[in-house]
Scaffold this active site. Sequence first.
Site, PDB file in Angstrom:
ATOM      1  CB  THR B 159      -1.021   0.040   1.160  1.00 21.25           C
ATOM      2  OG1 THR B 159      -0.160   0.026   2.537  1.00 21.25           O
ATOM      3  CG2 THR B 159      -1.930  -1.077   1.045  1.00 21.25           C
ATOM      4  CE  LYS B 185       0.392  -3.268   2.832  1.00 26.52           C
ATOM      5  NZ  LYS B 185       0.637  -2.576   4.379  1.00 26.52           N
ATOM      6  CB  THR B 196       4.348  -7.120   9.128  1.00 23.25           C
ATOM      7  OG1 THR B 196       4.441  -6.613   7.844  1.00 23.25           O
ATOM      8  CG2 THR B 196       3.678  -8.334   9.254  1.00 23.25           C
ATOM      9  CD  GLU B 283       3.310   5.140   6.898  1.00 26.07           C
ATOM     10  OE1 GLU B 283       2.204   4.788   6.176  1.00 26.07           O
ATOM     11  OE2 GLU B 283       2.862   5.831   7.933  1.00 26.07           O
ATOM     12  CG  ASN B 406       1.042   8.576   8.455  1.00 21.95           C
ATOM     13  OD1 ASN B 406       0.241   7.670   8.064  1.00 21.95           O
ATOM     14  ND2 ASN B 406       2.203   8.576   8.732  1.00 21.95           N
ATOM     15  CB  SER B 411      -6.412  14.543   1.123  1.00 25.92           C
ATOM     16  OG  SER B 411      -5.112  14.568   1.636  1.00 25.92           O
TER      17      SER B 411
END
Lengths: 411, 411
Positions: B159, B185, B196, B283, B406, B411
């Site tokens: 993702t 992932k 995970t 991230e 995040n 959006s």
Amino acid sequence: MAKDLPVSPLSVPLPEMPPIAGVRLGVAAAGIRYQGRNDLTLMEFAPGTTVAGVFTRNLCPGAPVDWCRAALKSGKARALVVNAGNANVFTGKPGRDAVQASADAAAALVGCKPREVFLASTGVIGETLPHAKLTAALPGLHGQLSEGAWAEAARGIMTTDTFPKGSVRKATIGDTEVTIGGIAKGSGMVAPDMATMLCFIATDAKIPAGALQAILSKGVDASFNRTTVDSDTSTSDTVLVFATGQADHPRVPEEGGKILKDFARALNEVLLDLALQVVRDGEGAQKFIRIDVTGAKTNGSAKRIAMAIANSPLVKTAIAGEDANWGRIVMAVGKAGEPADRDLLSVGVGGVWMAKEGGVVPDYDEAPVVAHMKGREIAIAVDIGLGSGKATAWTCDLTHGYIDINGSYRS
Amino acid sequence: MAKDLPVSPLSVPLPEMPPIAGVRLGVAAAGIRYQGRNDLTLMEFAPGTTVAGVFTRNLCPGAPVDWCRAALKSGKARALVVNAGNANVFTGKPGRDAVQASADAAAALVGCKPREVFLASTGVIGETLPHAKLTAALPGLHGQLSEGAWAEAARGIMTTDTFPKGSVRKATIGDTEVTIGGIAKGSGMVAPDMATMLCFIATDAKIPAGALQAILSKGVDASFNRTTVDSDTSTSDTVLVFATGQADHPRVPEEGGKILKDFARALNEVLLDLALQVVRDGEGAQKFIRIDVTGAKTNGSAKRIAMAIANSPLVKTAIAGEDANWGRIVMAVGKAGEPADRDLLSVGVGGVWMAKEGGVVPDYDEAPVVAHMKGREIAIAVDIGLGSGKATAWTCDLTHGYIDINGSYRS
């Protein structure tokens, strides 16, 4: 740290801070770390002043916290010395020596025992406090103490704060009016359980130390312990309340009791007001977030769920992005580990229920939610659907500003 | 979410993924959320395949997690269906219906019971999974399954991941070589205890489900449960291991035992390899951080301290700023709530002890520390000085990239 940060858009003005009978205070520039600003605050209390305190639960506290915990046993206070710029944490024996030297110097000026001097330091961790600078500045500072310097003190204790924080309330004991005034600093590292770095409150009431401590401990649990900025726990968190005994009200019994009901109400208001101001100055904060949890099994369970939401980086970044991402709120409820049933959960934002009993509300009105998320004050409601436990927590969003401030603190 | 993120600077190449006898797999673009990329992965397992699984501890899990927990009871598996783009979490009865329909469709194609089909979904929470798109794509996908599509599957389950994650090891059972291959992932929301989002491992070994489960549970505790990106806990975390039984090795007893020693070693390596790849794709991660805690009272205490450091936003932002701020590490040790004595603590970075037994090492060599902090791989060592408990945890730094990703996910 030397950078001038823009004032938080969530800031509130410092209220008019009236004198508190029995307290004289002042500030000075001791050059401990900052240049060209006041970094040393001294308060002197009238003989007979009692004291109560609550400290960080961090198991590696600073030397001043150790000192205050020991000093608190007598319940008596005559002075408070606060420096900004150096936390005197993880400094070993030199740190303990610095604390002793500071207390000795203040005690000599005030004419009390060193153990009646309370100390607090915030700033960089792990560097020895240059206490000679501090003790050199104390005599001049002591000569200038006045009853009117509360606003200066509110500024003198700041580190990365972007606005000074103060709160004042009146209360009655018997038929006599007393005043409660306090200042606080703190803008990050204020959770999980002691949400200001430093908070100092004084009152002219005459309250036995034990009764004062009972009221304070309860009040902190309902205020500072319900707020969080980044889930980290400072090594220096300190809340102290000093009661100078100058007011002429009926005698308060050792155990306190109902004569202190209005005083407790007013002290709780001061504590919550200051705690929320700290959240409003959360590092990088752009939005102030209130989280109301209802329907939990118990109030304690509701508190833990509310704090799990308040501490979730994914919830806080979503709000920074003005995204009413209730899915992340559900995630945070689930991670709290408290009794919850996905299929009974309801989540609302800005007074609109977006999800009820485990599913999206099919035709909820999105327009007011979108408008609410663009504002500064965000309200999240979660109903667990299991019982009558409830709690409120407060936090701020997680933004680029937080990374800016904390990624370059020492450079 | 539609944005193309730059590949993590901490990425590692996908290894050559060999076929695993008894597994045929493939990917398809079902248009569940993303356009123009594969978002649906199907694996078919040979009859007789056993399965073990570990799932999120989040109490509000997605419908697929509920399904897998129930399906796991038989210990048998014939198919795995994974979609990206929609997590099917907090979707109520439509979510349960979607799970049932997906399992029914896959079971009809494979020729097995629906309960032998395992399911996993990740992506947005709270939106009903458009399972008609999924089931419409399955027949075509099933017609194209092959033994060689592991790399495509590693990409199909992504993702917000910026690189595909895979790991392969060989092991011997008796004198027979078996292969273990897995994909994973996940790039955020991977803590505290299941690090995970999704991890799927297959082996040609023939291992009773109970023995496989025992090895997996232990292996997850030493790998995924020692890693964190942002302390949030996904509602979808799933680790599944499938053993197809195609290898011709001596019979493994129901309870497993020493015949599986080398297999367990290899499976643990695959689990840790994949867990660390997930951290490397944290991230916004710019630095990979390993935290070694020694000298704690117990191994469990060491683990909790290591994870407290790994989860501290102040530690993670300091490292992002290339600041060897050991004061914040001390703070994190203290907030863990585990036995610790400030005056016995030692903290090192990059192999250099900066603080020992409660104080700064006066003449430590700062140059190698500064150089180390500029690198991609950061090593933190903490010695508690109390006992022989030790543990290692892994995390990444907290950067502007995390906020970017995040704060605008939907959006």
